[in-house]
Design a protein around this motif. Structure first.
Motif, PDB file in Angstrom:
ATOM      1  N   ASN A   1      39.290  64.710  33.995  1.00  0.00           N
ATOM      2  CA  ASN A   1      40.422  64.119  34.741  1.00  0.00           C
ATOM      3  C   ASN A   1      39.967  63.883  36.178  1.00  0.00           C
ATOM      4  O   ASN A   1      38.939  64.424  36.614  1.00  0.00           O
TER       5      ASN A   1
ATOM      6  N   SER B   1      38.878  59.418  26.239  1.00  0.00           N
ATOM      7  CA  SER B   1      40.237  58.847  26.382  1.00  0.00           C
ATOM      8  C   SER B   1      41.068  58.789  25.105  1.00  0.00           C
ATOM      9  O   SER B   1      42.226  58.401  25.154  1.00  0.00           O
ATOM     10  N   THR B   2      40.476  59.150  23.948  1.00  0.00           N
ATOM     11  CA  THR B   2      41.221  58.922  22.696  1.00  0.00           C
ATOM     12  C   THR B   2      42.112  60.094  22.291  1.00  0.00           C
ATOM     13  O   THR B   2      42.753  60.059  21.238  1.00  0.00           O
ATOM     14  N   GLY B   3      42.148  61.158  23.106  1.00  0.00           N
ATOM     15  CA  GLY B   3      42.997  62.307  22.797  1.00  0.00           C
ATOM     16  C   GLY B   3      44.235  62.256  23.677  1.00  0.00           C
ATOM     17  O   GLY B   3      45.092  61.368  23.540  1.00  0.00           O
ATOM     18  N   ILE B   4      44.291  63.160  24.641  1.00  0.00           N
ATOM     19  CA  ILE B   4      45.444  63.274  25.537  1.00  0.00           C
ATOM     20  C   ILE B   4      45.702  61.951  26.266  1.00  0.00           C
ATOM     21  O   ILE B   4      46.854  61.595  26.538  1.00  0.00           O
ATOM     22  N   TYR B   5      44.660  61.172  26.557  1.00  0.00           N
ATOM     23  CA  TYR B   5      44.827  59.908  27.292  1.00  0.00           C
ATOM     24  C   TYR B   5      45.202  58.726  26.395  1.00  0.00           C
ATOM     25  O   TYR B   5      45.340  57.592  26.877  1.00  0.00           O
TER      26      TYR B   5
ATOM     27  N   GLY C   1      42.866  70.422  28.855  1.00  0.00           N
ATOM     28  CA  GLY C   1      42.852  70.760  27.425  1.00  0.00           C
ATOM     29  C   GLY C   1      41.736  69.996  26.741  1.00  0.00           C
ATOM     30  O   GLY C   1      40.768  69.589  27.382  1.00  0.00           O
ATOM     31  N   GLY C   2      41.873  69.789  25.446  1.00  0.00           N
ATOM     32  CA  GLY C   2      40.934  68.983  24.664  1.00  0.00           C
ATOM     33  C   GLY C   2      39.488  69.383  24.843  1.00  0.00           C
ATOM     34  O   GLY C   2      39.154  70.558  25.010  1.00  0.00           O
ATOM     35  N   VAL C   3      38.615  68.368  24.841  1.00  0.00           N
ATOM     36  CA  VAL C   3      37.182  68.647  24.938  1.00  0.00           C
ATOM     37  C   VAL C   3      36.836  69.248  26.309  1.00  0.00           C
ATOM     38  O   VAL C   3      35.947  70.109  26.425  1.00  0.00           O
ATOM     39  N   CYS C   4      37.578  68.846  27.323  1.00  0.00           N
ATOM     40  CA  CYS C   4      37.363  69.353  28.687  1.00  0.00           C
ATOM     41  C   CYS C   4      37.586  70.866  28.728  1.00  0.00           C
ATOM     42  O   CYS C   4      36.745  71.629  29.233  1.00  0.00           O
TER      43      CYS C   4
ATOM     44  N   PHE D   1      35.260  64.940  16.705  1.00  0.00           N
ATOM     45  CA  PHE D   1      35.906  66.224  16.452  1.00  0.00           C
ATOM     46  C   PHE D   1      36.745  66.148  15.184  1.00  0.00           C
ATOM     47  O   PHE D   1      36.904  67.120  14.476  1.00  0.00           O
ATOM     48  N   LYS D   2      37.289  64.938  14.940  1.00  0.00           N
ATOM     49  CA  LYS D   2      38.150  64.761  13.763  1.00  0.00           C
ATOM     50  C   LYS D   2      37.413  63.930  12.726  1.00  0.00           C
ATOM     51  O   LYS D   2      36.802  62.915  13.068  1.00  0.00           O
TER      52      LYS D   2
ATOM     53  N   ASP E   1      31.540  70.034  17.310  1.00  0.00           N
ATOM     54  CA  ASP E   1      32.009  70.476  18.618  1.00  0.00           C
ATOM     55  C   ASP E   1      30.893  70.189  19.632  1.00  0.00           C
ATOM     56  O   ASP E   1      29.774  70.701  19.483  1.00  0.00           O
ATOM     57  N   ILE E   2      31.194  69.395  20.640  1.00  0.00           N
ATOM     58  CA  ILE E   2      30.158  68.952  21.577  1.00  0.00           C
ATOM     59  C   ILE E   2      29.563  70.117  22.371  1.00  0.00           C
ATOM     60  O   ILE E   2      28.422  70.034  22.838  1.00  0.00           O
TER      61      ILE E   2
ATOM     62  N   ALA F   1      34.728  61.216  22.094  1.00  0.00           N
ATOM     63  CA  ALA F   1      35.469  59.936  22.077  1.00  0.00           C
ATOM     64  C   ALA F   1      36.402  59.912  23.296  1.00  0.00           C
ATOM     65  O   ALA F   1      37.591  60.239  23.209  1.00  0.00           O
TER      66      ALA F   1
ATOM     67  N   ALA G   1      35.127  64.521  28.812  1.00  0.00           N
ATOM     68  CA  ALA G   1      36.258  63.599  29.034  1.00  0.00           C
ATOM     69  C   ALA G   1      37.142  64.251  30.092  1.00  0.00           C
ATOM     70  O   ALA G   1      38.035  65.034  29.777  1.00  0.00           O
TER      71      ALA G   1
HETATM   72  N1  AR6 Z   1      33.996  68.462  20.890  1.00  0.00           N
HETATM   73  C1  AR6 Z   1      34.019  67.126  20.727  1.00  0.00           C
HETATM   74  N2  AR6 Z   1      35.154  66.388  20.805  1.00  0.00           N
HETATM   75  C2  AR6 Z   1      36.305  67.061  21.059  1.00  0.00           C
HETATM   76  C3  AR6 Z   1      36.360  68.462  21.243  1.00  0.00           C
HETATM   77  C4  AR6 Z   1      35.132  69.169  21.163  1.00  0.00           C
HETATM   78  N3  AR6 Z   1      35.080  70.503  21.342  1.00  0.00           N
HETATM   79  N4  AR6 Z   1      37.660  68.806  21.477  1.00  0.00           N
HETATM   80  C5  AR6 Z   1      38.378  67.660  21.426  1.00  0.00           C
HETATM   81  N5  AR6 Z   1      37.575  66.614  21.169  1.00  0.00           N
HETATM   82  P1  AR6 Z   1      40.627  64.691  25.007  1.00  0.00           P
HETATM   83  P2  AR6 Z   1      40.979  62.418  26.855  1.00  0.00           P
HETATM   84  C6  AR6 Z   1      37.895  65.186  21.033  1.00  0.00           C
HETATM   85  O1  AR6 Z   1      42.101  64.859  24.892  1.00  0.00           O
HETATM   86  O2  AR6 Z   1      41.835  61.697  25.870  1.00  0.00           O
HETATM   87  C7  AR6 Z   1      41.897  66.884  29.268  1.00  0.00           C
HETATM   88  O3  AR6 Z   1      42.932  67.755  29.566  1.00  0.00           O
HETATM   89  C8  AR6 Z   1      39.323  64.803  20.742  1.00  0.00           C
HETATM   90  O4  AR6 Z   1      39.594  64.949  19.345  1.00  0.00           O
HETATM   91  O5  AR6 Z   1      39.800  65.897  25.149  1.00  0.00           O
HETATM   92  O6  AR6 Z   1      39.913  61.650  27.567  1.00  0.00           O
HETATM   93  C9  AR6 Z   1      41.144  66.399  30.492  1.00  0.00           C
HETATM   94  O7  AR6 Z   1      41.074  67.379  31.500  1.00  0.00           O
HETATM   95  C10 AR6 Z   1      39.308  63.347  21.148  1.00  0.00           C
HETATM   96  O8  AR6 Z   1      38.769  62.556  20.099  1.00  0.00           O
HETATM   97  O9  AR6 Z   1      40.247  63.725  26.267  1.00  0.00           O
HETATM   98  C11 AR6 Z   1      41.963  65.221  30.918  1.00  0.00           C
HETATM   99  O10 AR6 Z   1      43.078  65.613  31.674  1.00  0.00           O
HETATM  100  C12 AR6 Z   1      38.312  63.310  22.320  1.00  0.00           C
HETATM  101  O11 AR6 Z   1      37.644  64.573  22.291  1.00  0.00           O
HETATM  102  C13 AR6 Z   1      42.436  64.631  29.612  1.00  0.00           C
HETATM  103  O12 AR6 Z   1      42.456  65.716  28.679  1.00  0.00           O
HETATM  104  C14 AR6 Z   1      38.949  63.134  23.687  1.00  0.00           C
HETATM  105  O13 AR6 Z   1      40.159  63.851  23.741  1.00  0.00           O
HETATM  106  C15 AR6 Z   1      41.455  63.613  29.090  1.00  0.00           C
HETATM  107  O14 AR6 Z   1      41.976  63.036  27.922  1.00  0.00           O
END
Ligand code: AR6
Length: 214
Positions: A25, A118-122, A32-35, A156-157, A11-12, A116, A23
């Motif tokens: 917006n 952009s590799t999650g929600i994006y 959500g996600g890491v943000c 994270f994964k 977890d970062i 990583a 990561a």
């Molecule tokens: N530590 C490290 N990596 C993580 C964590 C963590 N705690 N949580 C998730 N990840 P994402 P995006 C990984 O969706 O695709 C947000 O709502 C996750 O598994 O967080 O750039 C922003 O506000 C994935 O590999 O970011 C934007 O609206 C990586 O982080 C949008 O999502 C990125 O996933 C950005 O989407």
């Protein structure tokens, strides 16, 4: 000075580095996600500061303080939303990493941790995104060898950790898979024990599962 690269799981928000990367917006809003995890761990003051920094177009970055996080700065980097890969997503992701490194360098951060982007929600495909992440960072440190001492890629994964490791090897980057919890030595891919899912520390010979390494 040599920059050391690390690929770690975890977890970062817990990383004790000078700068962690969010990561983000374009609106620099908690999502959500890491943000979401970063805003939650940093506390409300991060939200109030980023209200004053946005908007941030895709590919660009903004730097804030890190408040309750163990890092000194958060670099908010807006990666591209991946559609079909035909809208210059690759160039935008390269910009995003490059601009992050430039901002961290300017802020005199010596150690930095990336998720990583952009590799999650994006929705950016993990292999392509990883190649861009590793190559852009590797190119930057060749150009500026004194900029950073340590660059961490935080996965994270567990499946992402394997992809990072494979791509690092295909790019001839000799990155440890983790750090031994017993003696803090670097553990590398070649320390994997034959026919077992265990890695033997080259210093203290302790066997570890991948997810047991720092
Ligand atoms: N530590 C490290 N990596 C993580 C964590 C963590 N705690 N949580 C998730 N990840 P994402 P995006 C990984 O969706 O695709 C947000 O709502 C996750 O598994 O967080 O750039 C922003 O506000 C994935 O590999 O970011 C934007 O609206 C990586 O982080 C949008 O999502 C990125 O996933 C950005 O989407």
């Amino acid at each position: 000075m040599e920059t050391k690269f690390f690929i770690h799981s975890g977890d970062i928000t817990t990383c004790k580095v000078d700068a962690i990367v969010n990561a983000a917006n374009e609106g620099l809003m908690p999502g959500g996600g890491v943000c979401g995890a970063i805003y939650k761990a940093a506390g409300n003051q991060l939200y109030f500061e980023t209200l004053t920094l946005g908007p941030c177009p895709t590919g660009e970055v903004r730097v804030s303080k890190a408040y309750k996080l163990p890092a000194k700065f958060v670099i908010h980097a807006v990666g591209p939303i991946y559609l079909e890969g035909k809208d210059g997503e690759d160039l935008l992701l390269i910009d995003c990493y490059r601009n992050t490194l430039e901002a961290a360098h300017k802020a005199q951060a010596k150690t930095i941790a990336f998720p990583a982007i952009s590799t999650g929600i994006y929705n950016y495909p993990i292999r392509e995104a990883t190649e861009i992440a590793l190559k852009t960072c590797s190119d930057y440190v060749k150009e500026y060898p004194d900029a950073f001492t340590e660059i961490y890629f935080i996965c994270f994964k567990d499946e992402d950790l394997i992809v990072y490791d494979e791509i690092a090897h295909s790019l001839d980057m000799n990155i440890p898979v983790g750090v031994c919890k017993e003696c803090l030595a670097d553990v590398r891919k070649e320390d994997k024990m034959p026919d077992r899912e265990l890695y033997e520390c080259p210093e203290c010979f302790h066997p570890h599962r991948l997810d047991e390494l720092y």
